[in-house]
Design an enzyme around this catalytic site. Structure first.
Site, PDB file in Angstrom:
ATOM      1  N   SER A 190      -4.494 -41.656   0.543  1.00 11.61           N
ATOM      2  CA  SER A 190      -5.676 -41.728   1.392  1.00 11.61           C
ATOM      3  C   SER A 190      -6.960 -41.533   0.604  1.00 11.61           C
ATOM      4  O   SER A 190      -6.991 -40.819  -0.404  1.00 11.61           O
ATOM      5  CB  SER A 190      -5.591 -40.652   2.479  1.00 11.61           C
ATOM      6  OG  SER A 190      -6.797 -40.529   3.188  1.00 11.61           O
TER       7      SER A 190
ATOM      8  N   TYR B 273      -5.514 -32.181   5.185  1.00  9.53           N
ATOM      9  CA  TYR B 273      -4.921 -33.511   5.096  1.00  9.53           C
ATOM     10  C   TYR B 273      -5.158 -34.131   3.726  1.00  9.53           C
ATOM     11  O   TYR B 273      -4.223 -34.604   3.065  1.00  9.53           O
ATOM     12  CB  TYR B 273      -5.493 -34.412   6.187  1.00  9.53           C
ATOM     13  CG  TYR B 273      -5.125 -35.865   6.024  1.00  9.53           C
ATOM     14  CD1 TYR B 273      -3.819 -36.294   6.214  1.00  9.53           C
ATOM     15  CD2 TYR B 273      -6.076 -36.817   5.654  1.00  9.53           C
ATOM     16  CE1 TYR B 273      -3.467 -37.626   6.047  1.00  9.53           C
ATOM     17  CE2 TYR B 273      -5.744 -38.148   5.492  1.00  9.53           C
ATOM     18  CZ  TYR B 273      -4.434 -38.545   5.686  1.00  9.53           C
ATOM     19  OH  TYR B 273      -4.089 -39.866   5.503  1.00  9.53           O
TER      20      TYR B 273
ATOM     21  N   LYS C  36      -2.330 -35.076   0.683  1.00  6.85           N
ATOM     22  CA  LYS C  36      -2.167 -36.396   0.081  1.00  6.85           C
ATOM     23  C   LYS C  36      -2.288 -36.324  -1.439  1.00  6.85           C
ATOM     24  O   LYS C  36      -1.538 -36.990  -2.170  1.00  6.85           O
ATOM     25  CB  LYS C  36      -3.191 -37.369   0.658  1.00  6.85           C
ATOM     26  CG  LYS C  36      -2.884 -37.802   2.075  1.00  6.85           C
ATOM     27  CD  LYS C  36      -1.579 -38.567   2.156  1.00  6.85           C
ATOM     28  CE  LYS C  36      -1.299 -39.103   3.526  1.00  6.85           C
ATOM     29  NZ  LYS C  36      -0.025 -39.886   3.597  1.00  6.85           N
TER      30      LYS C  36
END
Length: 325
Positions: free
Chosen positions: A117, A141, A145
């Site tokens: 991402s 998040y 990643k």
């Protein structure tokens, strides 16, 4: 022998699954259906319902279906929500990936394409990011990643696992009217729902140093994204060299107001978005170069902004009252 697509019943994963099948690559899907839909999985793909946290299920699936490679799409993908649910995010994105990599070590699956991402970059201080831009994630998040990329790097060094990670930004559109983006946190479904409910969409700030004052972001069509996953899998299958990371970016970007104008044109619903104050931490512009991916993965923007909006709107309309809210 098959390729495994984790999260293959979700919005992005189902497009990847169909693109792999269209390329005559047999696919098995693992998905716990927490955000995906079983009807998104084509009948020609093998479907296993379950979580990647179930080590025995993952290993048995790899063995039973003679999986030779993995496209790892599954994960908890909400940056904002991850701040509220850090432990859940780490469990779904890091613990699950460790289980998957252990299972791969125990079987013949020796290559992996990881859906990473742009959240790994955080808020970059450059207007055009490339693969050398420093990573500085600002949410659990984004951190998970980046940790996923590190896990692949270190596992590759230790075991020879062949891998690459695809970093992408705002994924929109639909490659089939049967497949829609149901995320309550993504721009297109949020705006569509507001319009269908007679509400006015909002723009967070129109005083940024951009041509029209609204934030500029990279938007890429989900079908273009799926094609890049297939190209990466084929390159790994063929033993060709790959970069550890590729950015899948437009190189140009689109402003939020341009998105709103396109949505008004495509839907035929006349509206003037309400302008609200800036959200803290929103950078004015984040756009990525896709040059490396263009060189190795035939990456290109095959769909226009009009295509992105029109395909997403068609899928949303076909979903009708069955669309989850």
């Amino acid at each position: 022998m098959s390729w495994l697509v984790t999260g293959g019943a979700g919005y992005i994963g189902s497009h990847v699954t169909r693109a792999m099948l269209d390329a005559d690559i047999p696919v098995v899907v693992i998905d716990d259906l927490s955000t995906g839909f079983e009807q998104f999985v084509p009948e020609s793909a093998q479907f296993v319902r379950g979580t990647l946290l179930d080590a025995e299920l993952v290993r048995d699936t790899l063995l039973r279906h003679q999986v030779r490679g993995v496209i790892h799409v599954a994960g908890y993908k909400y940056a904002g929500e991850s701040v509220k649910l850090p432990l859940h995010t780490y469990e779904q994105n890091v613990s699950a990936m460790i289980v998957l990599l252990k299972a791969m070590e125990q079987t013949a699956a020796d290559k992996i394409v990881f859906s990473s991402s742009a959240a790994t970059f955080g808020t970059p201080d450059v207007e055009m990011v490339d693969e050398s831009t420093a990573t500085a994630p600002q949410s659990p998040y984004g951190e998970t990643k980046l940790i996923g990329e590190w896990l692949l790097r270190d596992t590759g060094r230790a075991s020879g696992l062949r891998h690459t990670s695809l970093r992408y930004f705002n994924v929109v559109g639909s490659g089939s009217t049967e497949l829609f983006d149901a995320s309550p946190h993504n721009l297109f479904p949020k705006v569509f729902d507001m319009l269908l409910q007679g509400q006015t969409p909002r723009i967070n700030g129109d005083d940024y140093p951009t041509p029209d004052g609204t934030c500029v972001r990279d938007y890429i069509h989900v079908a273009d994204l799926a094609a890049a996953h297939v190209a990466a899998a084929r390159r790994l299958d063929d033993g060709l060299p790959v970069e550890p990371v590729y950015n899948l970016g437009s190189g140009a970007g689109t402003s939020v107001r341009e998105i709103m104008t396109a949505i008004r044109t495509v839907t035929g619903i006349d509206f003037e978005p309400e302008v609200t104050p800036r959200r803290p931490g929103d950078p004015a512009r984040i756009v990525a170069s896709g040059d490396l991916a263009a060189r190795d993965l035939d990456w290109q923007m095959r769909h226009s902004l009009q295509d992105m909006v029109a395909s997403a709107w068609a899928a949303r309309q076909q979903a009708g009252d069955t669309y989850p809210r």
